[in-house]
Design a protein around this motif. Structure first.
Motif, PDB file in Angstrom:
ATOM      1  N   SER A  43      41.285  32.184  33.002  1.00  0.00           N
ATOM      2  CA  SER A  43      39.934  32.635  33.413  1.00  0.00           C
ATOM      3  C   SER A  43      40.025  33.533  34.487  1.00  0.00           C
ATOM      4  O   SER A  43      38.889  34.441  35.047  1.00  0.00           O
ATOM      5  CB  SER A  43      39.302  31.229  33.830  1.00  0.00           C
ATOM      6  OG  SER A  43      39.652  30.638  35.024  1.00  0.00           O
ATOM      7  N   LEU A  44      41.262  33.478  35.062  1.00  0.00           N
ATOM      8  CA  LEU A  44      41.403  34.514  36.368  1.00  0.00           C
ATOM      9  C   LEU A  44      41.307  35.947  35.763  1.00  0.00           C
ATOM     10  O   LEU A  44      40.869  36.918  36.626  1.00  0.00           O
ATOM     11  CB  LEU A  44      42.673  34.316  36.941  1.00  0.00           C
ATOM     12  CG  LEU A  44      43.220  35.340  38.031  1.00  0.00           C
ATOM     13  CD1 LEU A  44      42.231  34.927  39.367  1.00  0.00           C
ATOM     14  CD2 LEU A  44      44.717  35.145  38.336  1.00  0.00           C
ATOM     15  N   ALA A  45      41.412  36.131  34.419  1.00  0.00           N
ATOM     16  CA  ALA A  45      41.243  37.455  33.788  1.00  0.00           C
ATOM     17  C   ALA A  45      39.897  37.798  34.122  1.00  0.00           C
ATOM     18  O   ALA A  45      39.564  39.192  34.526  1.00  0.00           O
ATOM     19  CB  ALA A  45      41.631  37.477  32.384  1.00  0.00           C
ATOM     20  N   SER A  46      38.813  37.214  33.771  1.00  0.00           N
ATOM     21  CA  SER A  46      37.760  37.699  33.843  1.00  0.00           C
ATOM     22  C   SER A  46      37.162  37.996  35.381  1.00  0.00           C
ATOM     23  O   SER A  46      36.616  38.982  35.437  1.00  0.00           O
ATOM     24  CB  SER A  46      36.537  36.602  33.335  1.00  0.00           C
ATOM     25  OG  SER A  46      36.865  36.456  32.020  1.00  0.00           O
ATOM     26  N   VAL A  47      37.480  37.244  36.338  1.00  0.00           N
ATOM     27  CA  VAL A  47      37.426  37.531  37.760  1.00  0.00           C
ATOM     28  C   VAL A  47      38.116  38.935  38.255  1.00  0.00           C
ATOM     29  O   VAL A  47      37.373  39.644  38.952  1.00  0.00           O
ATOM     30  CB  VAL A  47      37.654  36.546  38.538  1.00  0.00           C
ATOM     31  CG1 VAL A  47      37.590  36.749  40.126  1.00  0.00           C
ATOM     32  CG2 VAL A  47      36.851  35.180  38.108  1.00  0.00           C
ATOM     33  N   THR A  48      39.376  39.000  37.691  1.00  0.00           N
ATOM     34  CA  THR A  48      40.045  40.029  38.073  1.00  0.00           C
ATOM     35  C   THR A  48      39.515  41.304  37.479  1.00  0.00           C
ATOM     36  O   THR A  48      39.517  42.363  38.270  1.00  0.00           O
ATOM     37  CB  THR A  48      41.572  40.035  37.623  1.00  0.00           C
ATOM     38  OG1 THR A  48      42.227  38.584  37.946  1.00  0.00           O
ATOM     39  CG2 THR A  48      42.384  41.007  37.864  1.00  0.00           C
TER      40      THR A  48
END
Length: 479
Positions: free
Chosen positions: A294-299
């Motif tokens: 889910s870090l992908a979306s925030v990044t």
């Protein structure tokens, strides 16, 4: 050295002729109030990303989404937005820019309220449809309002803030989704449109629209409120505004040329592959061994916000054409690298009708595959940065600048409808294209579309920085 050459040596962040431009600061407050519409729009788009996993984790008898329902929950907002684009094109010329923005707060708040209170799938879809309708209206009216209240020296800056607020809204939904479940996330979605309603009530209608209603005194009062003075104001011709749009107008260069450019810009924006990239973001980060995908979306959201902000700051010095061309070139390289990644990680020929998108070559060591995944992560970040610098904000900015006043409602409505229709088409058919061309072929095809977008920009798109809206219209008329 010519005056043009000396102007180009000025720092990028300093507007031209700074000593002679209006100094009013209320124009920034009015632009912020209008840009809360795109913030709400971005939040509605980003809402489905954290809400769908939350809705799929719930256990019966609580409301729960299956695969098909989750697909509709994510996609139905685009159908509502397409309808909202048509409605916004009708409203903006009849109700005015300010009232149209005020009216779109209704479906935003109502839609999120319906989602908050939902006890079955139909209420969820109905709420998403309402927020999509508001998204379509806001995506059309906010750029028009901001372009008409801004003086030329800051119109690029303020116009780019539309896309900046969209990506900020998406990022806000991603981050809030970490700590809020879907009902409370919908409650949060009511806040930006409510704030826009309160602020816009205190802002004036655009002077250009007031002039079309022959309210000259009110127009000058609005101008002094926004700019602080009437210096630099160029009054638009108001002879034809009440005729409305007629098909015969399409024979005029001042109408058909910007219309072709506007439609093409919206189509190329969606053909760039941005939706496909966003769809695969989490999977690509998982392949790179990120513990929390889910870090992908925030990044991705942070990259979008940062580079859209950079574009806004340099828009009025670098110009629209340069940033569009630079953005397109970056996207060509990143999409080509993406295709190369899929080519290298493809497991080989198969008779199956299903494509293994991210299947590693079995003979390769695991660390080699992780290294290739990092190639995909780098390509992803480069693409998002390139898109945010140019093809994210500028089509919306140019849409609000290039159309003459008497056809602006219809023309911008057609452009917004084109954008949302292309978004729906590309999102729906991209997986089919990947099955036919293989994943690497599909991404190389989008790289080819990016090349075409660069050629189109250099050939047909005019530079609008530093020009009044009347000068831009005169350019298309050949005057």
């Amino acid at each position: 050295m010519s005056p043009e050459d000396s102007e180009e040596t000025l720092p990028l962040l300093r507007p031209p002729d700074a000593s002679r431009v209006p100094r009013g600061r209320r124009v920034f407050l009015a632009a912020f109030a209008a840009a809360l519409g795109p913030l709400s729009f971005g939040f509605a788009l980003g809402y489905s990303s954290p809400a769908i996993p939350s809705l799929r984790r719930t256990a019966p008898p609580a409301l729960r989404l299956g695969d098909s329902a989750a697909s509709w929950f994510g996609a139905i907002v685009t159908l509502g937005a397409a309808a909202g684009g048509v409605l916004g094109g009708w409203l903006v010329d009849r109700a005015g820019r300010k009232l149209s923005l005020l009216l779109c707060t209704g479906p935003f708040v109502t839609g999120f309220a319906v989602i908050t209170a939902a006890w079955d799938l139909w209420m969820l879809l109905g709420g998403r449809l309402l927020t999509g309708l508001a998204c379509g209206v806001a995506s059309l009216v906010a750029p028009v309002y901001i372009s008409e209240i801004a003086y030329p020296a800051v119109r690029g800056l303020l116009g780019s803030c539309v896309q900046l607020m969209v990506v900020t809204g998406i990022l806000l939904a991603y981050v809030a989704g970490w700590v809020l479940e879907w009902r409370w996330l919908a409650v949060l979605g009511c806040v930006p449109p409510t704030l826009m309603l309160l602020l816009m009530c205190c802002m004036p209608e655009t002077p250009r629209f007031l002039l079309t209603r022959h309210q000259h005194q009110e127009a000058m009062a609005a101008l002094r409120f926004l700019w602080g003075s009437e210096e630099g104001w160029e009054e638009p011709p108001i002879g034809a505004e009440h005729q409305g749009f007629q098909l015969a107008m399409l024979s005029r260069p001042g109408v058909y040329k910007p219309l072709i450019i506007g439609i093409s810009l919206m189509a190329f924006q969606q053909l760039s592959g941005v939706n496909a990239i966003m769809f695969y973001a989490k999977t690509i980060f998982e392949e790179a061994k990120f513990k929390d995908s889910s870090l992908a979306s925030v990044t991705v959201g942070i990259i979008q916000v940062l580079f859209t902000a950079v574009a806004a700051l340099i828009m009025d010095r670098a110009g629209r054409r340069l940033l569009l061309a630079l953005s397109g070139v970056i996207m060509v390289f990143s999409m080509s690298a993406f295709g190369t990644y899929f080519k290298l990680t493809q497991s080989g020929p198969s008779n199956s009708s299903h494509v293994g998108f991210l299947v590693p070559i079995s003979a390769e060591p695991a660390d080699v595959h992780v290294g290739l995944a990092w190639l995909a992560v780098g390509s992803l970040c480069l693409f998002i940065a390139g898109f945010a610098v140019g093809w994210g904000p500028i089509p919306w900015l140019l849409m609000s600048e290039i159309f003459p006043l008497h056809v602006k409602g219809v023309a911008t409505g057609v452009c917004v409808l084109t954008n949302w229709f292309m978004a729906f088409l590309v999102t729906k058919e991209f997986s089919s294209i990947m099955e036919i061309l293989r994943p690497y072929g599909a991404f190389w095809l989008t790289a080819a579309f990016c090349i075409l977008s660069v050629l189109f920009t250099l050939t047909f798109v005019p530079e609008t920085k530093g020009k009044t809206l009347e000068q831009i219209s005169a350019h298309f008329e050949g005057r």
